[in-house]
Design a protein around this motif. Structure first.
Motif, mmCIF file in Angstrom:
data_model
loop_
_atom_site.group_PDB
_atom_site.id
_atom_site.type_symbol
_atom_site.label_atom_id
_atom_site.label_comp_id
_atom_site.label_asym_id
_atom_site.label_seq_id
_atom_site.Cartn_x
_atom_site.Cartn_y
_atom_site.Cartn_z
ATOM 1 N N VAL A 107 -5.223 7.710 6.859
ATOM 2 C CA VAL A 107 -6.348 7.013 7.480
ATOM 3 C C VAL A 107 -5.889 5.852 8.358
ATOM 4 N N ARG A 108 -4.711 5.334 8.102
ATOM 5 C CA ARG A 108 -4.195 4.220 8.922
ATOM 6 C C ARG A 108 -3.882 4.653 10.348
ATOM 7 N N PRO A 148 -13.321 -1.430 5.161
ATOM 8 C CA PRO A 148 -12.847 -0.783 3.938
ATOM 9 C C PRO A 148 -13.724 0.382 3.488
ATOM 10 N N VAL A 176 -10.309 3.511 12.372
ATOM 11 C CA VAL A 176 -11.362 3.080 11.443
ATOM 12 C C VAL A 176 -10.972 1.702 10.926
ATOM 13 N N HIS A 177 -11.960 0.829 10.727
ATOM 14 C CA HIS A 177 -11.626 -0.563 10.473
ATOM 15 C C HIS A 177 -12.091 -1.091 9.128
ATOM 16 N N ARG A 236 0.832 -1.211 0.000
ATOM 17 C CA ARG A 236 0.000 0.000 0.000
ATOM 18 C C ARG A 236 0.867 1.261 0.000
ATOM 19 N N VAL A 279 -13.477 8.011 5.079
ATOM 20 C CA VAL A 279 -12.619 8.909 5.862
ATOM 21 C C VAL A 279 -11.446 9.398 5.014
ATOM 22 N N ALA A 280 -10.921 8.556 4.139
ATOM 23 C CA ALA A 280 -9.813 8.967 3.269
ATOM 24 C C ALA A 280 -10.237 10.091 2.334
ATOM 25 N N GLU A 304 -15.544 2.301 5.479
ATOM 26 C CA GLU A 304 -15.283 3.363 6.451
ATOM 27 C C GLU A 304 -13.932 4.025 6.158
ATOM 28 N N GLN A 305 -12.925 3.239 5.847
ATOM 29 C CA GLN A 305 -11.612 3.799 5.511
ATOM 30 C C GLN A 305 -11.674 4.645 4.256
ATOM 31 N N PRO A 317 1.371 3.168 10.157
ATOM 32 C CA PRO A 317 0.081 2.909 10.799
ATOM 33 C C PRO A 317 0.126 3.141 12.302
ATOM 34 N N LEU A 343 -5.691 8.469 2.129
ATOM 35 C CA LEU A 343 -5.303 7.069 2.336
ATOM 36 C C LEU A 343 -3.987 6.949 3.086
#
Length: 107
Positions: free
Chosen positions: A44-45, A52, A49-50, A3, A58-59, A54-55, A101, A41
């Motif tokens: 967001v880590r 995908p 937030v858990h 990533r 938020v991203a 939701e991530q 992260p 992105l």
């Protein structure tokens, strides 16, 4: 490809297409995708937030907020243009990748 490497590659690609002379048909989708997704992105880590979806949500929110703050700041400083904004957002993205992260906090 991890990533982090993907985010850095997208950042480099977005910076390359902001160079004057790049065809608009190539510049518009790459830069739009970068401004909407990539900086968020990278950060967001660090948040709790858990899922995908939701991530992703938020991203996009983080990316849009950063784009607005960077654009307003550059405008107030008298430095308008796509390239300076892309450079600053690229720097935010690189810092977000380097920070890494969120570490697990013991209960």
């Amino acid at each position: 490809m991890t990533r982090d490497r993907t985010l850095l590659a997208l950042t480099v690609l977005a910076l390359l297409v902001t160079v004057p002379g790049t065809p608009p048909a190539l510049r518009v989708p790459v830069v739009t995708a970068f401004f909407l997704i990539v900086p968020g992105l990278a950060w967001v880590r660090r948040l709790p937030v858990h899922g995908p979806l939701e991530q992703a949500t938020v991203a996009v929110a983080i990316s849009l907020a950063l784009a607005v703050v960077v654009s307003e700041t550059l405008l107030l400083l008298g430095v308008a243009g796509l390239l300076p904004a892309a450079l600053v957002l690229g720097a935010f993205t690189v810092v977000g990748v380097l920070v890494g992260p969120r570490s697990a906090v013991p209960a």
